[in-house]
Design a protein around this motif. Structure first.
Motif, PDB file in Angstrom:
ATOM      1  N   TYR A 287       0.830  -1.212   0.000  1.00  0.00           N
ATOM      2  CA  TYR A 287       0.000   0.000   0.000  1.00  0.00           C
ATOM      3  C   TYR A 287       0.858   1.253   0.000  1.00  0.00           C
ATOM      4  CZ  TYR A 287      -3.474  -3.413   1.673  1.00  0.00           C
ATOM      5  OH  TYR A 287      -4.287  -4.484   1.808  1.00  0.00           O
TER       6      TYR A 287
ATOM      7  N   LEU B  29      -2.288   3.690  -3.549  1.00  0.00           N
ATOM      8  CA  LEU B  29      -3.501   2.871  -3.516  1.00  0.00           C
ATOM      9  C   LEU B  29      -4.156   2.717  -4.887  1.00  0.00           C
ATOM     10  CD1 LEU B  29      -5.123   4.179  -0.207  1.00  0.00           C
ATOM     11  CD2 LEU B  29      -3.587   2.213  -0.564  1.00  0.00           C
TER      12      LEU B  29
ATOM     13  N   TYR C  82      -5.155  -0.773  -6.039  1.00  0.00           N
ATOM     14  CA  TYR C  82      -6.173  -1.519  -5.298  1.00  0.00           C
ATOM     15  C   TYR C  82      -7.549  -0.962  -5.606  1.00  0.00           C
ATOM     16  CZ  TYR C  82      -2.351  -3.765  -2.921  1.00  0.00           C
ATOM     17  OH  TYR C  82      -1.226  -4.497  -2.665  1.00  0.00           O
TER      18      TYR C  82
ATOM     19  N   GLY D 243     -11.632  -5.188  -9.558  1.00  0.00           N
ATOM     20  CA  GLY D 243     -10.206  -5.204  -9.851  1.00  0.00           C
ATOM     21  C   GLY D 243      -9.855  -5.109 -11.310  1.00  0.00           C
TER      22      GLY D 243
ATOM     23  N   SER E  34     -10.549   2.869  -7.782  1.00  0.00           N
ATOM     24  CA  SER E  34      -9.464   2.500  -6.887  1.00  0.00           C
ATOM     25  C   SER E  34      -9.634   3.214  -5.558  1.00  0.00           C
ATOM     26  CB  SER E  34      -8.112   2.858  -7.493  1.00  0.00           C
ATOM     27  OG  SER E  34      -7.893   4.254  -7.433  1.00  0.00           O
TER      28      SER E  34
ATOM     29  N   LEU F 285     -12.212  -5.309  -1.867  1.00  0.00           N
ATOM     30  CA  LEU F 285     -10.822  -4.865  -1.994  1.00  0.00           C
ATOM     31  C   LEU F 285     -10.145  -5.862  -2.930  1.00  0.00           C
ATOM     32  CD1 LEU F 285      -8.204  -3.315  -1.294  1.00  0.00           C
ATOM     33  CD2 LEU F 285      -7.988  -4.805   0.721  1.00  0.00           C
ATOM     34  N   ARG F 286      -9.730  -5.377  -4.112  1.00  0.00           N
ATOM     35  CA  ARG F 286      -9.116  -6.259  -5.101  1.00  0.00           C
ATOM     36  C   ARG F 286      -7.804  -5.649  -5.589  1.00  0.00           C
ATOM     37  NH1 ARG F 286     -12.909  -8.464  -3.367  1.00  0.00           N
ATOM     38  NH2 ARG F 286     -14.614  -9.564  -4.437  1.00  0.00           N
ATOM     39  N   TYR F 287      -6.810  -6.513  -5.681  1.00  0.00           N
ATOM     40  CA  TYR F 287      -5.547  -6.084  -6.280  1.00  0.00           C
ATOM     41  C   TYR F 287      -5.748  -6.036  -7.782  1.00  0.00           C
ATOM     42  CZ  TYR F 287      -0.607  -6.254  -7.692  1.00  0.00           C
ATOM     43  OH  TYR F 287       0.618  -6.008  -8.266  1.00  0.00           O
ATOM     44  N   LYS F 288      -5.428  -4.916  -8.398  1.00  0.00           N
ATOM     45  CA  LYS F 288      -5.649  -4.750  -9.827  1.00  0.00           C
ATOM     46  C   LYS F 288      -4.652  -5.530 -10.680  1.00  0.00           C
ATOM     47  CE  LYS F 288      -8.180  -0.433 -10.359  1.00  0.00           C
ATOM     48  NZ  LYS F 288      -8.222   0.846 -11.125  1.00  0.00           N
TER      49      LYS F 288
ATOM     50  N   HIS G 128      -7.999 -11.347 -10.121  1.00  0.00           N
ATOM     51  CA  HIS G 128      -7.799 -10.145  -9.314  1.00  0.00           C
ATOM     52  C   HIS G 128      -8.194 -10.541  -7.897  1.00  0.00           C
ATOM     53  CE1 HIS G 128      -7.057  -7.661 -12.799  1.00  0.00           C
ATOM     54  NE2 HIS G 128      -8.205  -8.032 -13.352  1.00  0.00           N
TER      55      HIS G 128
ATOM     56  N   GLY H 279      -8.207 -10.498  -3.508  1.00  0.00           N
ATOM     57  CA  GLY H 279      -8.316  -9.584  -2.383  1.00  0.00           C
ATOM     58  C   GLY H 279      -9.281 -10.119  -1.344  1.00  0.00           C
TER      59      GLY H 279
ATOM     60  N   ASP I  55      -0.907  -5.588   4.353  1.00  0.00           N
ATOM     61  CA  ASP I  55      -0.583  -5.927   2.959  1.00  0.00           C
ATOM     62  C   ASP I  55      -0.997  -7.371   2.659  1.00  0.00           C
ATOM     63  OD1 ASP I  55       0.578  -3.501   2.126  1.00  0.00           O
ATOM     64  OD2 ASP I  55       2.445  -4.006   3.171  1.00  0.00           O
TER      65      ASP I  55
END
Length: 764
Positions: free
Chosen positions: A16, A20, A23, A28, A34, A65-68, A154, A156, A171
């Motif tokens: 992070y 951000l 995220y 995602g 984001s 919450l998704r990691y792109k 994606h 999270g 994280d």
């Protein structure tokens, strides 16, 4: 870690602290909002538990919450997603691992699990860790199974429950945990890792193919389950089957690294099906020339139709072999003979065809044919239902006109008859345990150099090896043992036959056959029959015996040498002659019978070891060598070692040519014979013409057609008691029955001479 699949891939998301924007508060994907500008997320640089953390104000019922970044999802690789979360204030939500499952084109994968187990947050400041494992394969412990179309995700978390709460998220960690699912990741890969389901319904062909492509010489594991394969599958790597597969008949399973029957049995969990599929692979694979049965006993509930197992081929002419095992017939199986009686018409001008066949659709190809005028081992080679015609493997000897024929389709353990051509095929070191239920081997309609070596064909119900056409051309049958099911049956009641052939150039060598009706019925020419032992007696005193080897064509061009003929005889016929009455050709010709043991015991005095049986008038012998043989009868004498069976016709003794019958030994034989035959004759009274009966000493009780020599023993004297030194001349075939030789002198003389007579006219 599974370095084969994750090497070079970055799994850990950016922290992070780097911003951000990576995220998403959505799914995602590109374009999703984001947390950098959502207004409900902020970076906390110095959380006492997490260090840098993301603080989220929950504003949606499912706060995402998704990691792109695109985390790759690959076959054989299992990804663990882990997150630590704590509640700060407000309402307490629940938390779970969640993800967007994507195909290679970015579209979502429908119907798969994308969320993990929901865990509640119950106390402020308490750290709760959630995790889930994602992978292609349906393995125990995998929370999200995405199948073989998965390409990336994606990843999270979700916050679920009442809004208004504030949480902090450490994280996110993403790790490869493939080693948890593979005992030896270097040596083994699992087809489930490539999307195989194993429910017996879903087509797992693509997953098996993908596993093979990724194996790189590692063993491919097929775990417990039933895997349906609707298409061809080839394994270039070794395989280990804990589960089984099922396939349609047309689909091929090729195990290149462990191509043997035991592995196919593991794959199909059914010995018969395994044999069929292994044979199918053998004929559709250039890497293996033989199928090893691995010493296994294969239990059969019915015939193996080998062509039906290889539906994509009707002919095969590349060397292949099956070896090293046992086939055994089981009771209660599909072994019953199909019998059809139908009317048909035969003409000698079309000698291998039956026309106007009634009920032809019910008559199987390969059926044995019997009826008036039908010789031994006549079979249906093919049929044309549109024309109501059957093609036979040989002519009939006397069946002109229309009659009822009986067609019997025996059942064979291995049946090649569906093939048009099978060539260069070998069966060796196999025992065929027929169990009196079935026959052994049926050959294809055509083909050269079929070989059966070092095999046992034990207790066949009807036949050991059958050729219903030309699939026996140049065949080798060597070092085999044929054990009859009729050991305790009198010779006159036996019906089983060890083998038959129709084509030329067969090598029948070093075999043993026990108490069949016939050991071998052999049409065709140019055969080599050597080193065999066949015995066919019974316990009946003064009993009859049957033919051991039958030659079914007059022109033989055959060598019969160094065999042990035990309580059987050698029969030479012309029953495959469509016009049995001699009108042209060589007649009974070109046969060599040398250095054999002929033995009999307690047989009828009419028994003979060599029988010529003409099926029509006018035939004669034109090239026969019988030499160096040992003829012996024990426990009773027999009249002659040789005879003519006149059931249909006798020979024409005036046309005998090129017969050599010498150097044989006779024990327990009332009348030894030879050709040329030496006759010692004493003339006690003076006579100009000495009349010498030839007697029974010529083979087949023939007449003397020629005289090689007259030798004087001690001189001849005339009436004045003076020696006569003139050379006499001779006349053969004298007397009313042509069984005398006349020796004519210049005057009346008396004395002793030796006359060498022959049953043939010339020796050329």
């Amino acid at each position: 870690m599974n370095m084969a699949t994750t090497s070079g891939n970055q799994l850990t998301p950016t922290p992070y602290s780097e911003g951000l924007a990576a995220y998403s508060s959505g799914n995602g994907t590109a374009g999703s909002p984001s947390y950098a500008n959502s207004g409900n997320g902020a970076f906390v640089p110095a959380d006492q538990d997490f260090g840098g953390a993301l603080e989220i104000l929950k504003t949606d019922s499912t706060q995402q919450l998704r990691y792109k970044g695109q985390t790759p999802i690959e076959p054989g690789c299992y990804i663990q997603v882990k997150a630590r979360v704590k509640a700060i204030s407000g309402n307490l939500p629940s938390v779970r691992i969640a993800a967007y499952a994507a195909q290679s084109n970015g579209n979502a994968i429908s119907g798969v699990t994308t969320t993990g187990t929901l865990v509640p947050l119950t106390n402020y400041g308490e750290i709760v860790e959630v995790s889930a494992i994602i992978g292609v394969g349906n393995r125990e412990g995998v929370d999200m199974v995405w199948g073989p179309t998965a390409d990336y995700g994606h990843l999270g978390i979700d916050l679920v429950g009442q809004n208004g709460g504030v949480v902090r998220v450490d994280d996110i960690e993403i790790n490869d945990v493939s080693s948890l699912f593979l005992g030896d990741i270097v040596a083994t890969i699992d087809v489930r890792d490539f999307g195989a389901i194993g429910d017996g319904v879903t087509d797992d062909t693509a997953a098996f193919q993908a596993a093979n492509s990724a194996a790189n010489d590692r063993t491919v594991l097929i775990p417990a389950g039933t895997f349906r394969l609707n298409g061809d599958v080839t394994f270039d790597a070794p395989t280990k089957f804990e589960g089984t597969v099922s396939m349609p008949t047309s689909a091929i399973l090729l195990l290149r690294q462990n191509f043997d029957l035991p592995n196919y049995i593991q794959a199909f969990d059914n010995e018969e099906e395994a044999f069929r599929k292994a044979f199918q692979a053998l004929l559709n694979n250039s890497d293996h020339e033989s199928l090893d049965l691995g010493g296994r006993k294969v239990a059969l509930t019915g015939p193996i139709d080998l062509q039906a197992a290889v539906a994509n081929r009707t002919r095969y002419e590349t060397r292949r072999a099956i070896h090293n095992g046992q086939l055994i017939a089981l009771t209660g199986g599909d072994w019953d003979t199909t019998t059809v009686t139908a009317q048909a018409t035969y003409s000698a001008s079309n000698s291998r065809t039956l026309t106007n066949v009634a009920n032809i659709a019910s008559i199987p190809v390969g059926s044995h044919v019997s009826g008036a005028g039908v010789g031994r081992e006549i079979y249906v080679r093919s049929k044309n239902e549109a024309r109501n015609e059957l093609t036979l493997n040989g002519p009939l000897y006397d069946a002109e006109g229309t009659q009822n024929f009986t067609f019997q389709r025996f059942k064979y353990m291995l049946d090649f008859s569906g093939f048009d051509v099978i060539a260069k095929f070998i069966l060796h070191n196999i025992e065929f345990q027929c169990q009196e239920l079935c026959s052994g081997i049926m050959l294809a309609g055509a083909g050269t150099i079929f070989a059966v070596r070092d095999c046992f064909i034990t207790t066949p119900k009807d036949r050991g090896i059958t050729s219903m056409g030309g699939g026996c051309q140049g065949m080798f049958i060597e070092r085999c043992q044929f054990l009859s099911s009729e050991n305790d049956i009198q010779v006159s009641q036996r019906k089983t036959i060890a083998l038959n052939v129709n084509a030329n150039d067969v090598k029948l060598r070093n075999c043993r056959a026990e108490r069949f009706k016939h050991f071998a019925v052999m049409a065709g020419q140019n055969h080599l029959i050597t080193g065999n032992h066949f015995f066919q007696g019974d316990s009946i005193a003064g009993g009859i015996r049957s033919a051991g080897v039958v030659l079914a064509e007059a022109y033989a061009s055959t060598v019969f040498s160094q065999n042990y003929v035990d309580n059987a005889f050698f029969e030479w016929t012309n029953e495959r002659d469509p016009s049995p009455v001699f009108d042209s050709g060589f007649s009974f010709s070109s046969l060599d019978i040398t250095s054999n043991i002929f033995l009999s015991g307690e047989v009828s005095t009419s028994f003979s070891y060599l029988v010529v049986k003409p099926y029509g008038a006018g035939h004669f012998i034109n090239g026969l060598n019988v030499s160096g043989n040992r003829f012996r009868s024990i426990n009773g004498y027999v009249n002659r070692a040789e005879r003519v069976d006149t059931s249909f016709a006798d020979l024409n003794y005036t046309r005998m040519r090129n017969v050599r019958f010498e150097g044989n030994s006779f024990h327990g034989i009332s009348q030894p014979v030879a050709n040329p035959h030496l006759i010692e004759f004493q003339q006690n009274t003076d006579a100009q013409t000495w009349v010498i009966p030839t007697g029974p000493g010529l083979p087949f009780d023939a007449r003397s057609l020629s005289i090689d020599a007259v030798a004087v023993r001690g001189g001849v004297r005339n009436a004045a008691n003076a020696y006569n030194y003139d050379n006499p001349f001779v006349r053969a075939q004298q007397g009313t029955t042509a069984d005398q030789v006349h020796v004519i002198w210049s005057e009346a003389v008396r004395g002793k001479i030796a006359v060498t007579v022959r049953m043939d006219n010339d020796v050329v």
